[in-house]
Design an enzyme around this catalytic site. Structure first.
Site, PDB file in Angstrom:
ATOM      1  N   CYS A 139       0.827  -1.211   0.000  1.00  0.00           N
ATOM      2  CA  CYS A 139       0.000   0.000   0.000  1.00  0.00           C
ATOM      3  C   CYS A 139       0.858   1.256   0.000  1.00  0.00           C
ATOM      4  O   CYS A 139       0.513   2.256  -0.629  1.00  0.00           O
ATOM      5  CB  CYS A 139      -0.926   0.006   1.206  1.00  0.00           C
ATOM      6  SG  CYS A 139      -0.062   0.042   2.795  1.00  0.00           S
ATOM      7  N   HIS A 279      -1.879   1.070   7.408  1.00  0.00           N
ATOM      8  CA  HIS A 279      -2.277   1.142   6.000  1.00  0.00           C
ATOM      9  C   HIS A 279      -2.041   2.558   5.491  1.00  0.00           C
ATOM     10  O   HIS A 279      -2.359   3.538   6.178  1.00  0.00           O
ATOM     11  CB  HIS A 279      -3.752   0.776   5.856  1.00  0.00           C
ATOM     12  CG  HIS A 279      -4.215   0.632   4.441  1.00  0.00           C
ATOM     13  ND1 HIS A 279      -3.563  -0.147   3.511  1.00  0.00           N
ATOM     14  CD2 HIS A 279      -5.276   1.187   3.782  1.00  0.00           C
ATOM     15  CE1 HIS A 279      -4.206  -0.085   2.352  1.00  0.00           C
ATOM     16  NE2 HIS A 279      -5.239   0.725   2.492  1.00  0.00           N
ATOM     17  N   ASN A 299      -7.831   4.706  -2.248  1.00  0.00           N
ATOM     18  CA  ASN A 299      -7.270   3.472  -1.709  1.00  0.00           C
ATOM     19  C   ASN A 299      -6.564   2.696  -2.824  1.00  0.00           C
ATOM     20  O   ASN A 299      -6.580   3.112  -3.989  1.00  0.00           O
ATOM     21  CB  ASN A 299      -8.382   2.633  -1.072  1.00  0.00           C
ATOM     22  CG  ASN A 299      -7.873   1.673  -0.015  1.00  0.00           C
ATOM     23  OD1 ASN A 299      -6.673   1.515   0.171  1.00  0.00           O
ATOM     24  ND2 ASN A 299      -8.788   1.020   0.684  1.00  0.00           N
TER      25      ASN A 299
END
EC number: 3.4.22.16
Length: 333
Positions: A139, A279, A299
């Protein structure tokens, strides 16, 4: 030179899914599971099917119960619906406590005022499409490339797609660890001192750790400086997004976030401290809905997750530690 900082999105792809209490699955739940399997092109062995049906039914019930209550956001089925949160943490998130408080700020905040809302997606072609990190805890690389792609586009008018795989393979000397995690601020530093990052067409994403194949002659984007926003200064994040470009940040993902579908995400189950973030994502704007302040966030779980790959999260309360380690690059164009 570079202080040791936590890893984000790290974790191996494990086969164990975590224990789920035995449920009596009804016909409606079986119907929705069959439909979900077709939509996501899932097949299982007989034993695996029984387990996944149980997990799906458990998640389905959580979604229905949540949506019947008075929350600021709705949940829905997605690609994670046949996985327990224990399994998701192993596959997508770093399961150990993290701490990004070592990030040193160099941001000087002004006095405003700033627009009441901002959405870089509406400012021309300056936000790249939503991508999918897949079976890799990367991520942090997608947050990094997303921020730099936007910064370059805003500064030069040229949109490009940058190589997450280069960061996975090559940024270890800056305390990043490929599919085992990293931080955008450290990735920006890598690009700065490495003198560039290649395009995704020259260095395609494969979603697993590999040997570094960086070719400086094919570098297409460069970083002149890295801006780290003061710890927990959400007002500075607003200023940066309003005046400059999208901002990378990290926060703590808990179980209720995984099935997010729409609305403004807010949670009482996450922490607001810098030692729990797991994250990394990209703030591309902010606004207000029915008196509730929010961030617009890109995202890296594909466009089928959430609201076309995006989510809103409550702004102004350091929700889930989102103001713990925000940063953005200043591009060299």
């Amino acid at each position: 030179m570079w202080t040791a900082l936590p890893l984000l999105c790290a974790g191996a792809w494990l086969l164990s899914a975590g224990a789920t209490a035995e449920l009596t699955v009804n016909a409606i739940e079986k119907f929705h599971f069959t439909s979900w399997m077709k939509q996501h092109q899932k097949t299982y062995s007989s034993r695996e099917y029984s387990h996944r049906l149980q997990v799906f039914a458990n998640n389905w019930r959580k979604i229905q119960a949540h949506n019947q209550r008075n929350h600021t956001f709705k949940m829905g089925l997605n690609q994670f619906s046949d996985m327990s949160f224990a399994e998701i943490k192993h596959k997508y998130l770093w399961s150990e406590p993290q701490n990004c408080s070592a990030t040193k700020s160099n941001y000087l905040r002004g006095t405003g005022p700033y627009p009441s809302s901002m959405d870089w997606r509406k400012k021309g072609n300056v936000v790249s499409p939503v991508k999918n990190q897949g079976a890799c805890g990367s991520c942090w690389t997608f947050s990094t490339t997303g921020a730099l792609e936007s910064a370059v586009a805003i500064a030069s008018g040229k949109m490009m797609t940058l190589a997450e795989q280069q960061l996975v393979d090559c940024a270890q000397n800056f305390n990043n660890h490929g599919c085992q995690g990293g931080l955008p601020s450290q990735a920006f530093e890598y690009i700065l001192y490495n003198k560039g990052i290649m395009g995704e067409d020259s260095y395609p994403y494969i979603g697993k750790n590999g040997q570094c194949k960086f070719n400086p002659e094919k570098a297409v984007a460069f970083v002149k400086n890295v801006v780290n926003i003061t710890l927990n200064d959400e007002a500075a994040m607003v200023e940066a997004v309003a005046l400059y470009n999208p901002v990378s940040f990290a926060f703590e993902v808990t179980e209720d976030f995984m099935m997010y579908k729409s609305g403004v995400y807010s949670s009482n189950s996450c922490h607001k401290t810098p030692d729990k973030v797991n994250h990394a994502v990209l703030a591309v704007g902010y606004g207000e809905q029915n008196g509730l302040l929010y961030w617009i966030v890109k995202n890296s779980w594909g466009s089928n997750w959430g609201n076309n790959g995006y989510f809103l999260i409550e702004r102004g309360k350091n929700m889930c530690g989102l103001a713990a380690c925000a940063s953005y690059p200043i591009p060299q164009v």
